[in-house]
Write a protein that holds these residues in place. Structure first.
Motif, mmCIF file in Angstrom:
data_model
loop_
_atom_site.group_PDB
_atom_site.id
_atom_site.type_symbol
_atom_site.label_atom_id
_atom_site.label_comp_id
_atom_site.label_asym_id
_atom_site.label_seq_id
_atom_site.Cartn_x
_atom_site.Cartn_y
_atom_site.Cartn_z
ATOM 1 N N TYR A 272 0.945 -1.230 0.011
ATOM 2 C CA TYR A 272 0.005 0.027 -0.008
ATOM 3 C C TYR A 272 0.993 1.415 0.156
ATOM 4 O O TYR A 272 0.473 2.130 -0.796
ATOM 5 C CB TYR A 272 -1.030 -0.073 1.281
ATOM 6 C CG TYR A 272 -1.901 1.451 1.258
ATOM 7 C CD1 TYR A 272 -2.597 1.690 0.410
ATOM 8 C CD2 TYR A 272 -1.526 2.219 2.426
ATOM 9 C CE1 TYR A 272 -3.421 2.553 0.430
ATOM 10 C CE2 TYR A 272 -2.436 3.400 2.686
ATOM 11 C CZ TYR A 272 -3.102 3.573 1.508
ATOM 12 O OH TYR A 272 -3.925 4.720 1.781
ATOM 13 N N ASP B 52 2.241 2.864 -3.172
ATOM 14 C CA ASP B 52 1.411 3.622 -3.965
ATOM 15 C C ASP B 52 1.180 4.944 -2.992
ATOM 16 O O ASP B 52 1.100 5.950 -3.764
ATOM 17 C CB ASP B 52 -0.188 3.108 -4.075
ATOM 18 C CG ASP B 52 -0.913 4.055 -4.724
ATOM 19 O OD1 ASP B 52 -0.759 3.918 -6.161
ATOM 20 O OD2 ASP B 52 -1.806 4.707 -4.290
ATOM 21 N N TYR B 53 1.252 4.833 -1.802
ATOM 22 C CA TYR B 53 1.058 5.996 -1.167
ATOM 23 C C TYR B 53 2.115 7.074 -1.288
ATOM 24 O O TYR B 53 1.673 8.324 -1.396
ATOM 25 C CB TYR B 53 0.774 5.762 0.506
ATOM 26 C CG TYR B 53 0.207 6.939 1.261
ATOM 27 C CD1 TYR B 53 -1.009 7.205 1.316
ATOM 28 C CD2 TYR B 53 0.983 7.732 2.059
ATOM 29 C CE1 TYR B 53 -1.762 8.112 2.283
ATOM 30 C CE2 TYR B 53 0.697 8.650 2.824
ATOM 31 C CZ TYR B 53 -0.861 8.812 2.927
ATOM 32 O OH TYR B 53 -1.272 9.812 3.816
ATOM 33 N N ARG C 199 8.697 0.712 -8.627
ATOM 34 C CA ARG C 199 7.371 0.559 -8.432
ATOM 35 C C ARG C 199 7.014 -0.880 -8.752
ATOM 36 O O ARG C 199 6.553 -1.447 -7.904
ATOM 37 C CB ARG C 199 6.385 1.457 -9.186
ATOM 38 C CG ARG C 199 4.769 1.405 -8.692
ATOM 39 C CD ARG C 199 4.078 1.988 -9.659
ATOM 40 N NE ARG C 199 2.635 2.230 -9.298
ATOM 41 C CZ ARG C 199 2.073 2.778 -8.465
ATOM 42 N NH1 ARG C 199 2.684 3.768 -7.588
ATOM 43 N NH2 ARG C 199 0.748 2.717 -7.836
ATOM 44 N N VAL D 182 -10.863 13.563 -11.617
ATOM 45 C CA VAL D 182 -11.702 13.026 -10.813
ATOM 46 C C VAL D 182 -11.899 14.008 -9.661
ATOM 47 O O VAL D 182 -11.448 14.859 -8.986
ATOM 48 C CB VAL D 182 -10.647 11.913 -9.891
ATOM 49 C CG1 VAL D 182 -11.703 11.019 -8.921
ATOM 50 C CG2 VAL D 182 -10.109 11.052 -11.074
ATOM 51 N N HIS E 75 -14.089 14.548 -5.957
ATOM 52 C CA HIS E 75 -14.376 13.599 -4.598
ATOM 53 C C HIS E 75 -15.569 14.313 -3.794
ATOM 54 O O HIS E 75 -15.418 15.541 -3.714
ATOM 55 C CB HIS E 75 -13.152 13.402 -3.749
ATOM 56 C CG HIS E 75 -12.231 12.647 -4.351
ATOM 57 N ND1 HIS E 75 -12.181 11.261 -4.568
ATOM 58 C CD2 HIS E 75 -11.049 12.997 -5.058
ATOM 59 C CE1 HIS E 75 -11.077 10.950 -5.329
ATOM 60 N NE2 HIS E 75 -10.484 11.771 -5.786
ATOM 61 N N SER F 119 -5.213 5.212 -8.326
ATOM 62 C CA SER F 119 -5.011 5.828 -7.061
ATOM 63 C C SER F 119 -5.724 7.173 -6.925
ATOM 64 O O SER F 119 -5.943 7.233 -5.559
ATOM 65 C CB SER F 119 -3.327 5.689 -6.767
ATOM 66 O OG SER F 119 -3.101 7.204 -6.711
ATOM 67 N N GLU F 120 -5.839 7.550 -7.831
ATOM 68 C CA GLU F 120 -6.849 8.896 -7.724
ATOM 69 C C GLU F 120 -8.438 8.317 -7.678
ATOM 70 O O GLU F 120 -9.152 8.915 -6.994
ATOM 71 C CB GLU F 120 -6.462 9.861 -8.770
ATOM 72 C CG GLU F 120 -5.627 10.830 -8.677
ATOM 73 C CD GLU F 120 -5.185 11.579 -9.832
ATOM 74 O OE1 GLU F 120 -6.213 11.717 -10.729
ATOM 75 O OE2 GLU F 120 -4.206 12.287 -9.923
ATOM 76 N N VAL F 121 -8.693 7.354 -8.612
ATOM 77 C CA VAL F 121 -10.145 7.030 -8.925
ATOM 78 C C VAL F 121 -10.668 6.590 -7.671
ATOM 79 O O VAL F 121 -11.719 6.766 -6.993
ATOM 80 C CB VAL F 121 -10.291 6.008 -9.971
ATOM 81 C CG1 VAL F 121 -11.625 5.905 -10.043
ATOM 82 C CG2 VAL F 121 -9.744 6.774 -11.113
ATOM 83 N N ALA G 129 -9.453 6.953 -4.458
ATOM 84 C CA ALA G 129 -9.043 7.878 -3.164
ATOM 85 C C ALA G 129 -10.179 8.164 -2.741
ATOM 86 O O ALA G 129 -11.707 8.144 -3.148
ATOM 87 C CB ALA G 129 -8.486 8.916 -3.561
ATOM 88 N N PRO H 245 -8.487 13.759 -0.329
ATOM 89 C CA PRO H 245 -8.451 12.355 -0.420
ATOM 90 C C PRO H 245 -7.301 11.543 -0.332
ATOM 91 O O PRO H 245 -5.968 12.079 -0.383
ATOM 92 C CB PRO H 245 -8.855 12.355 -1.890
ATOM 93 C CG PRO H 245 -8.348 13.716 -2.309
ATOM 94 C CD PRO H 245 -8.494 14.550 -1.532
ATOM 95 N N ILE H 246 -7.533 10.255 0.667
ATOM 96 C CA ILE H 246 -6.324 9.441 0.911
ATOM 97 C C ILE H 246 -6.390 8.355 -0.443
ATOM 98 O O ILE H 246 -7.457 7.865 -0.444
ATOM 99 C CB ILE H 246 -6.445 8.973 1.999
ATOM 100 C CG1 ILE H 246 -6.660 9.833 3.086
ATOM 101 C CG2 ILE H 246 -5.180 8.122 2.445
ATOM 102 C CD1 ILE H 246 -7.222 9.317 4.551
ATOM 103 N N PRO H 247 -5.291 8.284 -1.212
ATOM 104 C CA PRO H 247 -5.435 7.083 -2.241
ATOM 105 C C PRO H 247 -5.809 5.784 -1.693
ATOM 106 O O PRO H 247 -5.315 5.410 -0.538
ATOM 107 C CB PRO H 247 -4.013 7.554 -2.860
ATOM 108 C CG PRO H 247 -3.072 7.693 -1.863
ATOM 109 C CD PRO H 247 -4.015 8.837 -1.166
ATOM 110 N N LEU H 248 -6.464 5.179 -2.507
ATOM 111 C CA LEU H 248 -6.840 3.673 -2.025
ATOM 112 C C LEU H 248 -7.215 3.291 -0.688
ATOM 113 O O LEU H 248 -6.990 2.323 -0.430
ATOM 114 C CB LEU H 248 -5.571 2.761 -2.564
ATOM 115 C CG LEU H 248 -5.320 2.841 -3.997
ATOM 116 C CD1 LEU H 248 -3.925 1.986 -4.356
ATOM 117 C CD2 LEU H 248 -6.434 2.341 -5.022
#
Ligand code: HEA
Ligand code: HEA
Ligand code: CUA
Ligand SMILES: [Cu+2]
Lengths: 114, 229, 453, 587
Positions: free
Chosen positions: A28, A31-32, A40, A112, A114, B72-74, B76, B83-86
């Motif tokens: 994880y 990615d973070y 990667r 995207v 949110h 990881s954006e989608v 989040a 937003p926190i990814p994943l």
């Protein structure tokens, strides 16, 4: 032994359990903290195979099965390997002909939200 | 179950000689109960199913000229802050691993003929599994309603993103759900002593466990290939 | 005993058949003699194995068939023999494989000096594109294909302006020049195959494939589609004409570039009215058609179809067959239209006519007609409204007695038998599935019942 | 998982021998009943496939003469014909039919390990057949996309059955796969885990080896088909674009975009090529037993035969794209797949050699099953060798998608395994029914089918050389096709009709002999393998009466020197072998 089934000291499970948590956390983190490029991929794959390995070996008791069963179950997926390998090449090939004859995509991605 | 297994108690050679010995033995080649052998073979077949799904996904993704949405954006999720990814996926992953752990203990308790513990551990596993499916449902609705992702297209990029996502996670989700039901059935039978009548044989718990761990295993690959790629 | 005899006879028979039968590869017309060579080699190897194995078996069957008091010999295995057989077989296989791979290498790598053309496949016909002066193709997109831009040319791509578009299933090639054919499909899978050239390759929508060859013999060769592409797969034919360089250049010049196709003047109805006076004599003032003079209704027929037919009459693709009495009458009339502009004008005028359904004069078993029409619908549309992209004209609300006659002509080959009338040939295939006049009457009667839109 | 596991109980289990018709023939969990259910179903649907072929063959032989065949139903018939024959007939008949019947009997088990699942399997298979047949009666009719169901064409207008036919076809396949998996898990587990005492893998009859390997191939290959079916269903029903690029359909631009048709072909053939060996391997195995039994001789090179089966099984997973040489895939794949493909010829060759060498110095009784077995060797060699033409990528360029391909796979799949099916049915008929079939009728059936099919498919190769494409409703007149080829087509059609008609002899023979056939006794062929040593014929539920058999030798002890009889059943211990003067002398 196989007859009485698979009996092992509990703390084996606890250790693997913990280990899986750690590994998942690492993958994880890849990615973070947004590692990119070859690194990667290496990390993702390493953690993935480690996790998969532990689940199969310990939780699914493959480690304690006899070699005959291990082989019978773990070898056939080689064919999948061939499929993956060739399909990757094929995907690349298709992409190339597309770029060459149909030009770059004109798709405008949306942000995207949110 | 198979008495045949019980008969050859003699110590077996290991390693390569063991393989030869096993495959040249009469009556049975694997020293495991039928149900377990069958489950393993079924899982092998199922492995091919999921692999083909993932291969298909890999191919369309590599061949796509439209940009591929950045998972990881989608995926989040923001709790108030940015937003926190994943994050949700991470939680789901941990849940599934936890359930694998409880399952492994259940199997162990089963062999110790500790029916009570086995039962409760299996129930716990099933509940964790159910909550996983629940979160998946939440993730889907969020994706459909907020991000406007559809199986046939999405505003962020290549249409195959949605197609592959819904197909693969959907198929995995079905496996989890089936597993939950399967676990509950077996758990209940453990409780009401169904297996005591059948010679107190609890391999069935391990067999159910194999299936459950496999579902977890598949998720490991989906997590790596779909969310992290 | 009979078994053994039969086995021997079959082996001998197969060989005789192979050497005596008139059915074998068509004479080669390209550079790919290597392919034929590989095939011959393979024939010798496999032929030898075939004969050896089966004659040996036949011999065994005779020699060792059960007789009174006879008994088999027990021999589980014979390592030496088996190893030898394995080695020999591997040698045989390698002997066939090596040249095969070598030739494939040739096929995969296109020579630098090869000229490029593009073959387009579409249900169910071919069209082609040449890179034009700059020798480069412009980008194309299936998404932007329309009846006015059938190739889906990207209007913003400068490279595409001078691409030569060939809206005909027939393409010309210069002799002895290696040519790389880029293959592109607009809808489903097709396959570009010319028996005399030996090579073939699928057309795959959403990507580009290729093959290459060097035509070595002047002449016209039929292009077949060899990948199932729907109900009219077998009618998807085209032609490659191998020309001398001069003829080829002349032919190229006679075809429009993309830029030119974009800049054709729209027809002028007013001017067309004058020319239409001639037509009016038979087809009526409003293009309503006239049974007495065997003239069909043309009002309401799509412009592209009228245009193609007028040009067909002019070039003799239609109305040239000796039994085509009425076609022969139309041909000279069409000839009076000097050029494309004239044709466009007349058609523009015809388009101004009111479009009232033609009278129903044919009666037939409508329900049977409907059953038959299922097949027609694939191209002409559920309501016989016609689909330009499939080259299928409108039939609903047109003249039914005329439809009937044309179907009869297609079936008998009076129409559609000219080698260059590819679309007519297609309809010929379909026409021949209507076995008698009743079938024709039935389907025409059904079409008569369709609403016109 | 509640199931009665009786497969290796060494004492009769009081399984209430089912009496009522329902429990006996419908809900039966007895592998023998299930086998016969599978077999009859497969043969019935196989006959449908055969009739379809006769129908479209009429159009090919005599174009434009029959009203009942037009382009639409021509392609529907061809498609369903292919699908039925490969999947619903041969796969089901060899694995569901012979697999179910032979595995427990030849391995000395009482039943499959999971009889209940086994029963489910046959009924789910029945369901899949129903769905397949139903697709003819939905609006638009069955799909006409070709049995390979290539998208985009399979799900875009212009192809028959795009409305519902294709959906039902994919559905039916999915259901079939479920059925097969339930059965297949049973067969594999039984072979691996429930053999009788003394029955090692290397003592199994080759029939079992063939069926066993084929089942494994099935379990690993069908997933690819299932996945591609699911993806295509999504493309068709909810508009995803896995296989669908930006394209037109019926003159209009579609919503699709970005998919890859070649991906489907790869997935399909990743299933498809193993599938053709799923059809071939059981035939290989069974024919070996027919040859050995009727030649009264051990199968030659048993171990090589086993390893060949395993090698073929393994290799068949890495040759799939030899069906795609001209599909527009990455052309460099041609080198890889041509090589792997031709390598398969080697293990297969070994099998052919060993069959022939089994006849050598044998004591050959040309009974009906033996005739079929020998004919198989002939046709299979022929078909296999034409396969080498196609496998050699260069030669595939002119021949792909022509009738040469059609001829190849009919010779190797439409004829050879079918001949084995017939041979096997004649061979085991006495065990299944306790009666003999009629020898004369059998011979008639054999000669008509064998000579008929050869006269049908040999010329077909040459139509292919000419360049006549497959899946052509009509050829029309072309300059490269002599008129004589038309008459050739007519003659092929006539052979096809004769063959089809002659199958009625077989069916009559099978049914009539049920009553009229003279009792056969337990072991009419003096065969060594276990199924012929059952206490009663036909075997009862549980197969072995009170005690499971014990195996002392391999299945091929025919004409062993120093033994009186020319066969020694697997159940006979070394010490009880009747020794003494051998009857008969070697040739
Ligand atoms: C039972 C089914 C079966 C079997 C066993 C085979 C066996 C083989 N097949 Fe066939 N094949 C099909 C069923 C089968 N095939 C089907 C159904 C299709 C068409 C699908 C479709 O498109 O609709 C097809 C199509 C097909 C193609 C694609 C053609 C095309 O579409 O362009 C190819 C190409 O490589 C091929 C190759 C082979 C090869 C190399 C073998 C080899 O395994 C053959 C090996 C056997 C031998 C070689 C004979 C025995 C050997 C000897 C006697 C000794 C030989 C010695 C020497 C050569 C020195 N087959
Ligand atoms: C095992 C597979 C199998 C079998 C047995 C057959 C049997 C036959 N096939 Fe076919 N065929 C295929 C598999 C098979 N086919 C496939 C996969 C295709 C490709 C489809 C496609 O292109 O999509 C095809 C396509 C195909 C074509 C090409 C069509 C085209 O491309 O346009 C033709 C043309 O002649 C044809 C003819 C026949 C004939 C005349 C028979 C037979 O009738 C031969 C004579 C009959 C027999 C040998 C008896 C058959 C045995 C049974 C029916 C068993 C059950 C019955 C009893 C036990 C009594 N078949
Ligand atoms: Cu185009 Cu077939
Ligand atoms: Cu193949």
């Amino acid at each position: 032994m196989a007859q009485e089934g698979q009996q092992h000291p509990l703390n084996v499970y606890y250790r693997i359990w913990a280990l899986l948590f750690v590994l998942s956390f690492f993958s994880y983190m890849v990615d973070y903290i947004n590692v990119q490029g070859p690194l990667r991929w290496t990390l993702i794959l390493v953690f993935m195979f480690l996790k998969a390995g532990f689940i199969i070996a310990i939780f699914m008791h493959m480690k304690w099965e006899r070699l005959a069963l291990k082989g019978a179950i773990l070898l056939p997926p080689i064919f999948i390997g061939v499929l993956i390998w060739l399909m990757a090449i094929e995907g690349e090939h298709t992409w190339l002909t597309r770029i060459e004859f149909f030009g770059e995509s004109t798709f405008v991605p949306q942000e995207v939200h949110h | 179950m198979s008495e045949a297994a019980a008969t050859n108690a003699e110590v077996l050679p290991d390693g390569a000689r063991g393989v030869v010995r096993d495959f040249s033995s009469d009556m049975q080649s694997f020293h495991v109960p039928w149900g377990k052998a069958m489950m393993w073979i079924f899982l092998l077949s199922d492995t091919f199913i999921f692999s083909c799904f993932l291969v298909g996904y890999m191919h369309v993704r590599m061949a796509a000229t439209d940009p591929w949405p950045y998972p990881s954006e989608v995926f989040a999720l923001s709790f108030g802050g940015d937003p926190i990814p994943l994050i949700l996926i991470a939680i789901m992953t941990f849940i599934l691993i936890t359930s694998s752990g409880t399952m492994a203990l259940a199997v162990n308790m089963g062999y110790r003929k500790d029916r009570k513990k086995t039962f409760w551990l299996m129930v716990a596993t099933a509940l964790l599994g159910a909550s996983f499916v629940g979160m998946q449902a939440f993730e889907w609705t969020k994706l459909i309603v907020e991000e406007g992702v559809r199986p046939w297209g999405n505003p962020m990029g290549a249409a195959q993103f949605g197609s592959a996502f819904f197909m693969i996670t959907g198929f995995h989700g079905m496996h989890v759900s089936a597993g939950v039901i399967y676990l509950l059935v077996v758990a209940n039978r453990v409780r009401n002593g169904f297996y005591e009548k059948r010679g107190g044989n609890y391999e069935i718990v391990e067999i159910a466990g194999l299936y459950w761990h496999f579902v977890d295993l598949v998720w490991v690959f989906i997590f790596a290939f779909f969310y992290l790629w | 005993m009979p078994m053994a005899v039969v086995l021997i006879l079959l082996v001998v028979g197969s060989i005789v058949f192979h050497f005596l039968s008139p059915w074998y590869f068509t004479p080669l017309a390209s550079n790919w003699s290597q392919i034929d060579a590989t095939i011959d080699l393979t024939f010798w190897v496999t032929g030898f194995v075939f004969v050896a194995v089966n004659l040996f078996m036949a011999y065994a069957v005779v020699k060792y068939r059960a007789k009174e008091g006879s008994r088999a010999k027990y021999d589980p295995e014979n390592k030496k023999l088996e190893t030898w057989l394995t080695i020999l077989t591997s040698v045989g296989v390698a002997a066939m494989l090596a040249p095969g791979l070598f030739v494939w290498g040739e096929f995969v790598n296109v020579p630098e000096d090869a000229m490029e053309i593009e073959a387009n496949g579409q249900q169910w016909y071919w069209s082609y594109r040449l890179p034009g002066a700059d020798g480069e193709f412009g980008n194309v997109k299936a998404e932007i294909i329309t009846n006015d831009n059938p190739f889906g040319m990207d209007p913003d791509d400068p490279l595409g302006r001078d691409d030569v578009l060939i809206m005909s299933p027939e393409v010309h090639l210069p002799i002895n020049v290696p040519v790389k054919v880029n293959l592109r499909s607009k809808d489903v899978l097709h396959d570009f195959a010319v028996a005399q050239f030996r090579v073939k390759m699928d057309l795959v929508p959403g990507m580009e494939t290729y093959l290459w060859f060097t035509p070595t013999v002047l002449g016209t060769y039929e292009v077949l589609c060899e990948e199932l592409c729907g109900i009219a797969h077998h009618t998807m034919r085209g032609a490659v004409v191998v020309d001398t360089q001069e003829d080829f250049d002349a032919w190229v010049a006679s075809n429009p570039t993309y830029a030119e196709t974009q800049s054709v003047a729209a027809g002028n109805a007013a001017v067309g009215a004058a020319q239409y006076a001639v037509c009016a004599a038979c087809h009526g003032q409003q293009g309503e058609g006239l049974l007495a003079l065997n003239s069909p209704k043309i009002a309401g027929q799509e412009a592209w179809y009228l245009k193609r037919q007028l040009k067909n009459y002019q070039s003799g693709l239609r109305g040239a067959h000796e039994d085509d009495i009425y076609g022969k009458q139309m041909a000279p009339m069409a000839a009076t239209l000097a050029n494309d502009a004239a044709i466009n004008n007349v058609i523009a005028h015809i388009e101004t006519f009111p479009d009232n359904p033609g009278a129903v004069t044919i009666d037939g078993d409508v329900s049977n007609g409907q059953r038959i029409y299922n097949v027609c619908a694939y191209c002409h549309g559920k309501d016989a409204e016609g689909i330009e992209a499939i080259n299928a004209p409108r039939m609903a609300g047109m003249t039914d007695w005329y439809l009937e006659r044309q179907l009869q002509n297609f079936r008998s080959g009076v129409r559609g038998s000219h080698p260059q009338d590819f679309y007519g040939k297609q309809m010929g295939f379909m026409g021949r599935t209507l076995h008698d006049d009743k079938a024709i009457a039935d389907v025409v009667a059904y079409i008569g019942t369709l609403p016109q839109r | 998982m509640a199931y009665v596991s009786i497969a290796d109980r060494d004492h009769t289990i009081e399984h209430h021998d089912p009496q009522t018709f329902i429990t006996k023939y419908v809900y039966s969990q007895d592998h023998k009943v299930i086998a016969i259910q599978y077999g009859v179903l497969a043969i019935l649907i196989g006959l449908v496939g055969m009739l379809l072929s006769s129908t479209f063959r009429l159009q090919l032989g005599f174009p434009d003469t029959f009203d009942f065949i037009n382009p639409e139903n021509y392609y529907q018939f061809v498609t369903v014909h292919g699908m039925i024959m490969v999947i619903y007939l041969l796969t089901a008949l060899f694995l569901g039919g012979f697999g179910n019947y032979l595995i427990p009997l030849q391995l000395g088990s009482r039943d499959m390990v999971f009889p209940f699942m086994n029963m489910l399997s046959v009924w789910v298979y029945f369901l899949s057949v129903i769905i397949l047949v139903a697709s003819f009666f939905v609006p638009g009719g069955a799909t006409g996309a070709g049995w390979t169901l290539y998208p985009p064409q399979a799900i875009s207008p212009g192809t028959p059955g795009v409305e519902w036919g294709i959906v039902l076809m994919l559905l039916s396949l999915a259901v079939f796969i479920v059925a097969f998996t339930m059965g297949g898990l049973n067969y594999v587990t039984t072979v691996l885990q429930a053999r009788c005492k003394g029955m090692t893998l290397m003592r199994m009859p080759l029939s079992i080896w063939g069926i066993f390997m084929a089942t494994i191939l099935g379990l690993l290959a069908f997933p690819a088909l299932l996945v591609s079916a699911i993806m295509m269903l999504l493309d068709k029903l909810i508009g995803t674009s896995f296989f669908m690029p930006a394209m037109m359909a019926a003159g209009e631009v579609t919503e699709y975009g970005g998919g890859s048709p070649v991906l489907f072909q790869h997935l399909f053939w990743f299933f498809g090529h193993p599938e053709v060996y799923i059809v071939a391997l059981p035939a290989f195995g069974i024919v070996s037993d027919l040859l050995a039994t009727h030649a009264r001789k051990n199968i030659f090179g048993y171990r090589m035969m086993v390893w060949a089966i395993i090698a073929i099984g393994g290799l068949s997973f890495i040759v799939w794209a030899h069906h795609m040489y001209v599909s527009g895939m990455n052309p460099y794949f041609g080198f890889f797949f041509a090589t792997t493909t031709l390598i398969i010829a080697v293990p297969t060759a070994i099998k052919v050699y060993n069959w022939v060498l089994t006849l050598w110095q044998g004591n050959i009784h040309l009974r009906v099953p033996m005739l079929f077995a020998i004919a198989f060797i002939f046709t299979f060699t022929h078909g296999g060798l034409t396969g080498l033409f196609l496998g050699n990528v260069t030669i595939d360029l002119p021949l792909s998608d022509t009738y040469f391909v059609v001829a190849h796979f009919h010779m190797v799949m439409g004829v050879s395994p079918v001949l084995v099916v017939f041979g096997a049915i004649y061979h085991w008929y006495p065990k299944m029914t306790g009666r003999m079939y009629n020898e004369t009728l059998g011979k008639w059936h054999f000669w008509l089918t064998f000579l008929g099919t050869y006269s049908l498919y040999l010329p077909m190769h040459y139509i292919g050389f000419l360049g006549v494409p497959r899946r052509y409703f009509a050829m029309g007149d072309t300059d490269f096709m002599p008129d004589s080829a038309i008459t050739l087509n007519a003659s092929m059609t006539i052979s096809a009709l004769i063959i089809a008609a002659s199958q009625s002899i077989f069916i009559y023979n099978m049914i009539a002999s049920l009553k009229n056939g003279k009792p056969s006794g337990p072991n009419p062929w003096k065969a060594t393998s276990l199924e012929w040593q059952t206490p009663d014929t036909p075997p009862k539920h549980g197969n072995w009466g009170h005690h499971l058999p014990v195996v002392h030798r391999w299945a091929y002890d025919y004409s062993v020197p120093g033994q009186a009889d020319d066969f020694t059943p697997q159940t006979v211990p070394a010490e009880d072998v009747p020794v003494g003067r051998e009857h008969g002398v070697e040739h």
